[in-house]
Design an enzyme around this catalytic site. Structure first.
Site, short mmCIF file in Angstrom:
data_model
loop_
_atom_site.label_atom_id
_atom_site.label_comp_id
_atom_site.label_asym_id
_atom_site.label_seq_id
_atom_site.Cartn_x
_atom_site.Cartn_y
_atom_site.Cartn_z
N PRO A 256 3.07 2.72 -2.12
CG PRO A 256 3.90 1.52 -3.94
CD PRO A 256 3.39 1.34 -2.54
CE1 TYR A 257 -5.24 4.87 -3.40
CE2 TYR A 257 -4.99 4.58 -1.03
CZ TYR A 257 -5.74 4.99 -2.11
OH TYR A 257 -6.99 5.52 -1.90
CG MET A 258 -0.92 4.61 2.22
SD MET A 258 -2.45 5.50 2.64
CE MET A 258 -3.28 4.28 3.64
CG MET B 85 -2.04 -1.00 1.18
SD MET B 85 -3.25 -0.60 -0.10
CE MET B 85 -3.96 0.91 0.59
CE LYS C 115 -6.24 8.55 -2.87
NZ LYS C 115 -7.18 9.39 -3.67
#
Length: 209
Positions: free
Chosen positions: A124-126, A122, A129
């Site tokens: 890269p996603y965080m 998670m 964001k």
């Protein structure tokens, strides 16, 4: 006041669009492919075909605020995370700024400011964001950032909490996030604010104000 919904074809996006239609809130659903438009047009929802990785500016025509609830999804790689969750969100914010829109409403994630604390897959996603939220805070468009916890597919509870301490579940249903979005869209005085969203015991009007 027409709201452009970026990510309308996603799980939260579709639920929000249905709620907005039922509440007679004018929206324009942005979809990436022509074949995705049928679900919305069958419900009398205006649609526009546009792409966060391609032609995009025309989608903003006739809109004065944006809901960004797009996501690259769990089955794509870091490349799509960069192009959708990071660059796509930033690009949309810049267009909203250039066009002088009233607000940009971002669906982010709880603890996005601490990507290294997230599970490895998670991160890269965080990080995306975190960077997109940071850019939005300094963009020349008023903003509201909603930061939901881990998402579930249960029915809406209509109960909310803004801190982990007040939410034993430490999660929130996608349906409740859609209800929170509708509340923000219908409350134009909410500007330059950020809210954590978890399931709890408060009403959305008490928590998000």
């Amino acid at each position: 006041m027409t709201t452009l919904v970026i990510g309308a074809n996603g799980q939260i996006g579709k639920q929000f669009c249905e709620l907005a239609k039922q509440a007679d809130v004018p929206i324009k659903a942005m979809v990436r492919k022509d074949e995705q438009a049928a679900w919305f047009t069958e419900r009398g929802i205006e649609t526009v075909v546009a792409d966060l990785e391609g032609e995009l500016e025309h989608a903003f025509e006739g809109c004065n605020q944006v809901v960004f609830t797009a996501g690259s999804g769990p089955h794509t790689g870091p490349d799509k995370t960069l192009m959708i969750d990071l660059f796509g969100a930033i690009r949309a914010a810049d267009i909203a700024s250039e066009k002088g829109l009233d607000r940009y409403i971002m669906v982010s994630a709880i603890r996005a400011e601490r990507p290294l604390d997230a599970p490895e897959k998670m991160r890269p996603y965080m990080a995306a964001k975190f960077a997109a939220d940071s850019h939005l805070r300094f963009a020349k468009v008023p903003h509201v950032i909603l930061k939901p916890g881990p998402l579930t597919d249960e029915k809406a509870t209509h109960g909310f909490a803004g801190t982990l301490e007040a939410s034993p579940e430490q999660s929130i249903t996608r349906a409740d996030v859609a209800h929170a979005l509708l509340h923000v869209v219908k409350t134009p005085t909410l500007k330059d604010k950020e809210f954590t969203l978890l399931n709890g015991k408060e009403s959305i009007s008490d928590l998000v104000r």
